[in-house]
Design a protein around this motif. Structure first.
Motif, PDB file in Angstrom:
ATOM      1  N   MET A 237      -6.471 -14.399  -1.974  1.00 29.25           N
ATOM      2  CA  MET A 237      -5.626 -13.210  -1.860  1.00 29.25           C
ATOM      3  C   MET A 237      -5.331 -12.639  -3.236  1.00 29.25           C
ATOM      4  O   MET A 237      -5.078 -13.368  -4.194  1.00 29.25           O
ATOM      5  CB  MET A 237      -4.323 -13.576  -1.137  1.00 29.25           C
TER       6      MET A 237
ATOM      7  N   ILE B 292      -8.561 -18.933   2.512  1.00 29.19           N
ATOM      8  CA  ILE B 292      -8.404 -17.523   2.176  1.00 29.19           C
ATOM      9  C   ILE B 292      -8.289 -17.362   0.673  1.00 29.19           C
ATOM     10  O   ILE B 292      -7.970 -18.298  -0.050  1.00 29.19           O
ATOM     11  CB  ILE B 292      -7.124 -16.928   2.806  1.00 29.19           C
TER      12      ILE B 292
ATOM     13  N   TYR C 127      -7.653 -22.768 -10.790  1.00 32.93           N
ATOM     14  CA  TYR C 127      -6.604 -23.498 -10.080  1.00 32.93           C
ATOM     15  C   TYR C 127      -6.989 -23.918  -8.656  1.00 32.93           C
ATOM     16  O   TYR C 127      -6.799 -25.080  -8.279  1.00 32.93           O
ATOM     17  CB  TYR C 127      -5.301 -22.693 -10.081  1.00 32.93           C
ATOM     18  N   PRO C 128      -7.544 -23.003  -7.840  1.00 38.15           N
ATOM     19  CA  PRO C 128      -7.906 -23.434  -6.472  1.00 38.15           C
ATOM     20  C   PRO C 128      -8.887 -24.602  -6.474  1.00 38.15           C
ATOM     21  O   PRO C 128      -8.806 -25.474  -5.604  1.00 38.15           O
ATOM     22  CB  PRO C 128      -8.533 -22.178  -5.868  1.00 38.15           C
TER      23      PRO C 128
ATOM     24  N   PHE D  37      -2.634 -10.081  -4.978  1.00 37.80           N
ATOM     25  CA  PHE D  37      -1.350  -9.455  -4.689  1.00 37.80           C
ATOM     26  C   PHE D  37      -1.226  -8.120  -5.410  1.00 37.80           C
ATOM     27  O   PHE D  37      -1.896  -7.868  -6.406  1.00 37.80           O
ATOM     28  CB  PHE D  37      -0.210 -10.381  -5.121  1.00 37.80           C
TER      29      PHE D  37
ATOM     30  N   ALA E 184       0.221 -11.261  -9.499  1.00 44.66           N
ATOM     31  CA  ALA E 184       0.760 -12.625  -9.439  1.00 44.66           C
ATOM     32  C   ALA E 184      -0.081 -13.607 -10.243  1.00 44.66           C
ATOM     33  O   ALA E 184      -0.338 -14.719  -9.820  1.00 44.66           O
ATOM     34  CB  ALA E 184       0.892 -13.093  -7.981  1.00 44.66           C
ATOM     35  N   VAL E 185      -0.529 -13.161 -11.429  1.00 41.27           N
ATOM     36  CA  VAL E 185      -1.222 -14.066 -12.336  1.00 41.27           C
ATOM     37  C   VAL E 185      -0.162 -14.932 -13.003  1.00 41.27           C
ATOM     38  O   VAL E 185       0.848 -14.423 -13.466  1.00 41.27           O
ATOM     39  CB  VAL E 185      -2.019 -13.265 -13.386  1.00 41.27           C
ATOM     40  N   TRP E 186      -0.367 -16.233 -13.029  1.00 44.59           N
ATOM     41  CA  TRP E 186       0.669 -17.130 -13.554  1.00 44.59           C
ATOM     42  C   TRP E 186       0.798 -17.002 -15.062  1.00 44.59           C
ATOM     43  O   TRP E 186      -0.166 -17.293 -15.784  1.00 44.59           O
ATOM     44  CB  TRP E 186       0.366 -18.563 -13.139  1.00 44.59           C
TER      45      TRP E 186
ATOM     46  N   ARG F 137      -9.535 -15.680  -9.282  1.00 40.58           N
ATOM     47  CA  ARG F 137      -8.808 -16.805  -8.692  1.00 40.58           C
ATOM     48  C   ARG F 137      -8.930 -16.786  -7.167  1.00 40.58           C
ATOM     49  O   ARG F 137      -9.053 -17.834  -6.530  1.00 40.58           O
ATOM     50  CB  ARG F 137      -7.339 -16.713  -9.100  1.00 40.58           C
TER      51      ARG F 137
ATOM     52  N   LEU G 102       4.261 -15.106  -7.098  1.00 46.67           N
ATOM     53  CA  LEU G 102       3.691 -16.140  -7.962  1.00 46.67           C
ATOM     54  C   LEU G 102       3.578 -17.462  -7.206  1.00 46.67           C
ATOM     55  O   LEU G 102       2.613 -18.198  -7.365  1.00 46.67           O
ATOM     56  CB  LEU G 102       4.548 -16.316  -9.215  1.00 46.67           C
TER      57      LEU G 102
ATOM     58  N   SER H 268      -3.910 -20.192  -2.913  1.00 41.02           N
ATOM     59  CA  SER H 268      -4.939 -20.905  -3.672  1.00 41.02           C
ATOM     60  C   SER H 268      -5.172 -22.305  -3.121  1.00 41.02           C
ATOM     61  O   SER H 268      -5.947 -23.067  -3.684  1.00 41.02           O
ATOM     62  CB  SER H 268      -4.534 -21.015  -5.152  1.00 41.02           C
TER      63      SER H 268
ATOM     64  N   ARG I 285      -9.082 -26.907  -8.826  1.00 39.42           N
ATOM     65  CA  ARG I 285      -8.332 -28.083  -9.252  1.00 39.42           C
ATOM     66  C   ARG I 285      -7.547 -28.672  -8.088  1.00 39.42           C
ATOM     67  O   ARG I 285      -7.471 -29.881  -7.919  1.00 39.42           O
ATOM     68  CB  ARG I 285      -7.386 -27.710 -10.397  1.00 39.42           C
ATOM     69  N   VAL I 286      -6.956 -27.777  -7.282  1.00 42.73           N
ATOM     70  CA  VAL I 286      -6.198 -28.246  -6.118  1.00 42.73           C
ATOM     71  C   VAL I 286      -7.118 -29.003  -5.169  1.00 42.73           C
ATOM     72  O   VAL I 286      -6.743 -30.013  -4.585  1.00 42.73           O
ATOM     73  CB  VAL I 286      -5.532 -27.060  -5.394  1.00 42.73           C
TER      74      VAL I 286
END
Lengths: 367, 556
Positions: free
Chosen positions: A86, A84, A105-106, A88, A92-94, A153, B456, B463, A108-109
Motif C-alpha cells: 500500500m 498487499i 522492511y517487508p 499512503f 508514510a515513509v518512516w 516498499r 506510519l 508491510s 525483513r519481516v
C-alpha cells in the motif's frame, strides 16, 4: 477471467453514516482499477477495508480466490497477513529509517536472508531510479523521491495487490504527470493488479484500465475510461467526469437517428439520438463544452448565439455564449479566435437527455 | 477473534495503569480532601477555623499571595524584556544568551537562596564590599524577609515567562508585522500595536506558570524567611508538620490547592484565547529583526550584566563559601580550603543522601516513562476508552503545589488500610516523585505520539508486520526522543526536589536536597555549599542533554 480481487456487497458505517453501501467489483489480473469520486464518497474506506485497516460491517473481500474478509463466516484476516502493498497519501515513509531500510522492511519481516534481500532492494531501487539514494534519510528526499520509496516498499514483497490511496495528490503538477506514466511502466514491469483511489478524474481516465465512479457510498458505474466518458450511466458520472452545460428543453420529435428539441427561446436544434430519451415532452439537455462546433453567423444550421466572454486557455479557447434565456460554455480550437459581441451559430455534435426533474438527482438516468 | 485477544491485552494494561493512577495519585489526594473536613469521625470545618483563627496562619496565606504576585511581576518583566531582546534584536551570540537565560530553570531555587544570603546577607560578599567602600558597620538592607524572597523568587522563576514569550515570538507570523509596516507604522508603533498584543497571551501564560511555581516554592522562603519569622504557606505547612499538627497542615494545603487551581484555571482561559489569535502559522518566515545600531554593544553588555547577576553571581558565592574555612572569612589565598568538601563527602549521612537521590530519581524517571508511554499509547493510538480519564487524572499533580503532595503522602502512607506503611522508608519519596512528575511524562509522550501519523503504523501492518513488531520497529523508535526528554526532565526535577522531600523525609531516608537544606538551616553554609557545588556538574550535564534534545526548539 477470474478476478484477482473480488469485493462483494461491502458495507461499512461510521456512526450511523453509511460510508460504503453494498459495493461490489472485481479486479482482473494485472488490471489498473480506479475508484474515483468526490471526498467522502467512500472510496478510501473501501480501499482501507481491502487492506484490513478498517473492519467492514458486512460483505466479502477475497484476494486471489481466498477470503480475507467474509462477514457470513466471520473471517477477518489481519492486515499483516494479507498479501498487499500500500502507498499512503502522505507516503508514510518512516523517518527514522534510510531509503534501503524502508524498502527492505517487508522482506525483513518475512525473514528473508540478508544477501537476497540486498539484491532485491538493489533491483527495486534501480527500477525506481534511486540507486544513488539508498543511504539517505527521508528528510533528505523530495516529495517525488519519498513517493518512490513508498512505492518500492509496497512492491518489494511481490504483493497480490497494490493499493494506492491518492498517491499523487501531494505532488506538483509536472511531477504528477511524470509519476503517472512511471506508475504504468512499473506496473507493466512487475505485473500486479492495482486498486487506485483518487478524486482526480484526469488521473483516473489517463491511467486506468477500468474505473468505478462512486458517490455517497455507492458505485454508479464501472467501465473503461472511454466508456465512462462517452456513455455515462447517471447524471453524477456525467457531472463528475468533465464539465457539462444543462439546458431545459422540449422534445419535439425523436427518430431512430435524431432527436429534435426546442429550447426556451424557441430555437430548434437536432442532436444525434442518445442512449436514453425521456418520455417528454419536457426534458433536460446536457452538452459537454467540447462536443459543440462553432460556425460563423451566416451559416444556416445551429443555434444562434452571441459571444459573451472569451477565456484563452493556452491549448484551447473557452467561450461563454449567450442567447435569450440561456447560456452555454463552449470549448473550441485555439485557432478559432472570436471577439466578444460577435454572433455565431453553434452545432451540437453530441448531447445527453435527462428527465426534466433530474436537476437535483445525482442518480438520474443518462444512459 | 483477533479483536477479542487485543481487547484482552489492552484491558490488562489499562487495568494496571488504572491501579497505578489510583494508588499514586487518587488515593493521597482523596486523603487530603477528606481529612481536611473530617475530625474525630465527623464532618467538620474546625481545621479551617484553626487556619483562619490564628494570625500566624492566615498571614501566611496572605504572604503567599502577595509575595508570589510581586515576584511574578518581577519575573514577567525580566522574562519578557529578555525574550524580546534575544528574539527580535540583532544582539550577538543569541544561542549562548538563550542557553544562559534558561539555565536558572535547572538550578535548584534553594541554591539561589543560599547564594544570595552569601552575597547580600549580613556578612555576604557584596555586603562586606559595601561596608568597606562606604565605611559603615552594617548594610542598609536585609536579604531576609519579604523583599529578599520576592527578589530571589523573581530572578529564579523568570525562565517560565522567557520560554513562553520567546516561543510565541519565534512562531509569530511575520506577515502580521509586515502588514503594519506597509500600513505606515514604525518599529515602536508596531511593537506596541501589533507585537505586544499578539504575544500577550504568552506573557500571561508564562506569568501564571511562574506564579504557580512561586506559590509552590519552599527553599527560597525557608532560607530567607524562617529566621525572621516571615511565613508563607509552604513554610507554615513545614512548621505545622514538625510539631506535628497534621490536621492544620492538611487544611492549609487545601488552601494552597485552591490558590494554584485558581491560577491554572486562569491559565486555561488564556490558553484558549491564545488559540483564537492566529499567531502560530508554522511558517519558517523569520520575523523582522530590529537593528540596535550604536546601542548594540550597550544592550548586549546590559544583558550580560543581568545574566551575570542572576545566574553567575549566586553560583560564584556558593563556590567561595564552599572553600572558606568559616562563613564570612576574609577573601585571601590562605583562606582557601577543601575542608568543607572533606567534611561533607566523608559524612556517611550525606553520602547516603546522595545515594538515595541517585537511586530514587532515575528509578522514578524510568517507571514514569514506561507508565506514561503506555498510557499515552492507549489514549492517543489505541484510542482505548477510559485512557483519556486516566490521562486527565495524571495531569492533575501538574497543578498541585508540592506541599499538598507531601501532606497527601503522609496521610496516605502513614497507616494505610492495605499495603505497607511507606512513611518512614525511602519508598515514600519514590511514590511522591511518581505522583509529582507523572504529568511531565504524559505531556512529552503524548506530544511525541501525536506527531506520529497513523499511516506510519498502518504502513507497518501493510508491510506484513504484526502489532507488536510495528510497535517495536516503528512506534517506539519514533517516540524515543520524547521518552528520553521526559526521562531527563523527570530525573532532573526529582534530583533537585525539595518542597515535597523536606516534608516526608525521615532519618536514614534523606535526599541531597534535604541535606543541603538541613545543613544550611542548622548553620553550616560552607558544607551546604560544598554539597551543592559537588552535585552541580550532574545537574548541568542533564540540562545540556535536555537542551541538546530539544535542539533550538524553545519550549518547556
Amino acid at each position: 477471467m477470474t478476478s484477482s480481487i473480488a469485493i462483494n456487497q461491502l458495507t461499512k458505517s461510521f456512526q450511523n453514516i453509511r460510508a460504503v453501501n453494498g459495493v461490489s467489483f472485481g479486479i482482473n489480473e494485472n488490471e489498473f482499477f480506479s475508484l474515483v469520486g468526490p471526498s467522502g464518497c467512500g472510496k478510501t474506506t473501501t480501499l482501507r477495508c481491502v487492506a484490513g485497516l478498517e473492519s467492514a460491517d458486512s460483505g466479502r473481500i477475497s484476494i486471489k480466490g481466498n477470503d480475507v474478509y467474509a462477514s457470513a463466516e466471520g473471517t477477518d484476516v489481519p492486515t499483516h497477513k494479507r498479501s498487499i502493498g500500500m502507498v499512503f497519501q502522505n507516503y508514510a515513509v518512516w523517518p527514522h529509517m534510510t531509503v534501503v531500510q524502508n524498502v527492505e522492511y517487508p522482506l525483513r519481516v518475512q525473514g528473508v536472508e540478508g544477501r537476497i534481500r540486498r539484491e532485491q532492494v538493489d533491483r527495486m531501487l534501480k527500477m525506481l531510479g534511486m540507486e544513488q539514494l539508498g543511504n539517505r534519510k527521508p528528510s533528505q528526499l523530495s516529495g517525488g523521491q519519498q513517493q518512490r520509496v513508498a512505492l518500492g516498499r509496497a512492491l518489494i514483497a511481490r504483493p497480490d495487490v497494490l493499493l494506492l490511496d491518492e498517491p499523487l495528490s501531494n505532488l506538483d503538477a509536472k511531477l504528477r504527470e511524470q509519476m503517472r506514466s512511471e506508475l504504468k511502466r512499473i506496473q507493466r514491469e512487475i505485473g500486479v493488479p492495482i486498486l487506485y483511489v483518487t478524486h482526480d478524474q484526469i488521473e483516473a481516465l489517463s491511467m486506468s484500465d477500468r474505473i468505478a465512479v462512486m458517490n455517497n457510498g455507492e458505485i454508479h458505474q464501472i467501465a473503461s475510461p472511454a466508456e465512462i466518458y462517452e456513455r455515462p450511466k447517471t447524471k453524477f458520472v456525467l457531472d463528475f467526469i468533465g464539465s457539462v452545460n444543462y439546458l431545459p428543453c422540449n422534445i419535439e420529435e425523436a427518430t431512430g437517428e435524431h432527436v429534435e428539441l426546442k429550447l426556451v427561446d424557441g430555437q430548434r436544434i437536432q442532436i444525434p439520438r442518445p442512449d436514453y430519451v425521456p418520455a417528454g415532452p419536457r426534458a433536460l439537455l446536457a452538452v459537454r463544452p467540447e462536443d459543440m462546433t462553432v460556425a460563423v453567423s451566416s451559416s444556416e444550421e445551429g443555434l444562434r448565439m452571441m459571444v459573451a466572454l472569451r477565456s484563452f486557455l493556452g491549448n484551447a479557447c473557452e467561450y461563454r455564449m449567450r442567447a435569450s434565456g440561456f447560456e452555454l460554455l463552449v470549448q473550441t480550437d485555439k485557432k478559432l479566435l472570436l471577439s466578444e459581441g460577435e454572433g455565431v451559430r453553434i452545432e451540437v455534435g453530441r448531447g445527453f437527455l435527462l428527465d426534466a426533474d433530474a436537476g437535483d438527482r445525482a442518480d438520474a438516468r443518462v444512459g | 477473534m483477533r479483536a477479542v485477544r487485543n481487547l484482552d491485552s489492552r484491558s490488562i494494561i489499562f487495568l494496571l495503569l488504572a491501579i497505578f493512577v489510583v494508588v499514586v495519585i487518587v488515593y493521597p489526594l482523596v486523603q487530603v480532601l477528606i481529612r481536611s473536613v473530617w475530625l474525630d469521625g465527623r464532618l467538620s470545618l474546625e481545621n479551617y477555623e484553626s487556619v483562619f483563627g490564628r494570625s500566624r496562619n492566615y498571614r501566611a496565606i496572605w504572604n503567599s499571595i502577595w509575595v508570589s504576585l510581586t515576584a511574578t511581576m518581577l519575573a514577567t518583566i525580566i522574562g519578557t524584556l529578555a525574550a524580546f531582546v534575544v528574539q527580535r534584536t540583532d544582539v550577538p551570540m543569541k544561542n549562548m544568551l538563550r542557553f544562559l537565560l534558561i539555565l536558572p530553570f535547572a538550578i535548584p531555587p534553594l541554591f539561589a537562596a543560599m547564594g544570595w544570603v552569601q552575597l547580600a546577607g549580613p556578612v555576604g560578599l557584596l555586603s562586606n564590599a559595601y561596608k568597606a567602600i562606604f565605611d559603615v558597620p552594617v548594610v542598609p538592607w536585609s536579604i531576609y524577609g519579604s523583599a529578599g524572597i520576592i527578589f530571589v523568587l523573581g530572578i529564579t522563576k523568570y525562565p517560565f515567562v522567557f520560554i513562553t514569550v520567546a516561543g510565541a515570538l519565534q512562531r509569530m507570523d511575520a506577515s502580521l508585522e509586515e502588514a503594519a509596516r506597509t500600513s505606515g507604522a514604525g518599529t515602536i508603533r508596531i511593537m506596541r500595536n501589533i507585537t505586544l498584543p499578539l504575544v500577550r497571551p504568552a506573557i500571561t501564560g508564562g506569568a501564571l506558570l511562574a506564579f504557580v511555581s512561586c506559590i509552590d516554592n519552599f527553599g527560597i522562603p525557608a532560607v530567607l524567611g524562617l529566621r525572621v519569622q516571615f511565613h508563607v504557606l509552604t513554610t507554615r505547612i513545614y512548621e505545622a508538620l514538625t510539631i506535628p499538627d497534621l490536621p492544620l497542615a492538611t487544611a492549609m494545603s487545601m488552601l494552597l490547592v485552591i490558590l494554584a487551581a485558581g491560577a491554572i484555571w486562569l491559565l486555561g482561559k488564556f490558553e484558549g484565547q491564545a488559540g483564537e489569535h492566529a499567531v502560530i502559522a508554522g511558517k519558517s518566515i523569520r520575523p523582522h529583526i530590529i537593528s540596535l545600531g550604536s546601542a548594540r554593544p550597550w544592550v548586549t553588555l546590559c544583558l550580560l550584566l543581568v545574566i551575570g547577576v542572576i545566574v553567575v553571581l549566586p553560583l560564584f558565592a556558593l563556590v567561595v563559601t564552599s572553600v572558606q574555612p568559616y562563613y564570612g572569612a576574609p577573601l585571601t589565598a590562605e583562606n582557601i580550603t577543601g575542608s568543607n568538601y572533606d567534611a561533607v563527602f566523608s559524612m556517611s549521612a550525606a553520602r547516603r543522601g546522595i545515594r538515595n537521590s541517585m537511586i530514587i530519581a532515575p528509578v522514578a524517571a524510568s517507571i514514569l516513562v514506561v507508565v506514561t508511554a503506555l498510557l499515552a499509547y492507549l489514549n492517543v493510538k489505541a484510542r482505548y476508552r477510559g485512557a483519556k480519564i486516566l490521562d486527565a487524572i495524571g495531569m492533575v499533580p501538574f497543578a498541585l503545589p508540592g506541599s499538598v503532595i507531601g501532606v497527601g503522602m503522609i496521610l496516605a502512607w502513614s497507616n494505610p488500610p492495605i499495603g505497607p506503611t511507606l512513611y518512614g522508608t525511602v519508598w515514600i519519596l519514590l511514590v511522591a516523585y511518581l505522583m509529582r512528575y507523572m504529568a511531565y511524562g504524559l505531556r512529552s509522550c503524548r506530544a511525541s505520539l501525536l506527531q506520529i501519523h497513523d499511516s506510519l503504523e498502518e504502513a507497518g501492518s501493510t508491510s506484513g508486520a504484526n502489532r507488536l513488531r510495528t510497535l517495536r520497529d516503528i512506534t517506539v523508535p519514533l517516540m524515543r526522543p520524547g521518552m528520553i526528554a521526559a526521562w531527563v526532565l523527570i530525573f532532573m526535577s526529582a534530583f533537585n526536589e525539595l518542597t515535597v522531600s523536606v516534608l516526608i523525609w525521615s532519618a536514614r531516608n534523606e535526599t541531597i536536597g534535604v541535606w543541603i537544606f538541613l545543613m544550611q538551616d542548622s548553620g553550616f553554609p560552607g558544607r551546604a555549599s560544598a554539597l551543592a557545588i559537588g552535585i552541580l556538574p550532574i545537574i548541568l550535564v542533564m540540562f545540556l542533554i535536555m537542551q541538546w534534545l530539544s535542539q533550538d526548539n524553545v519550549s518547556i
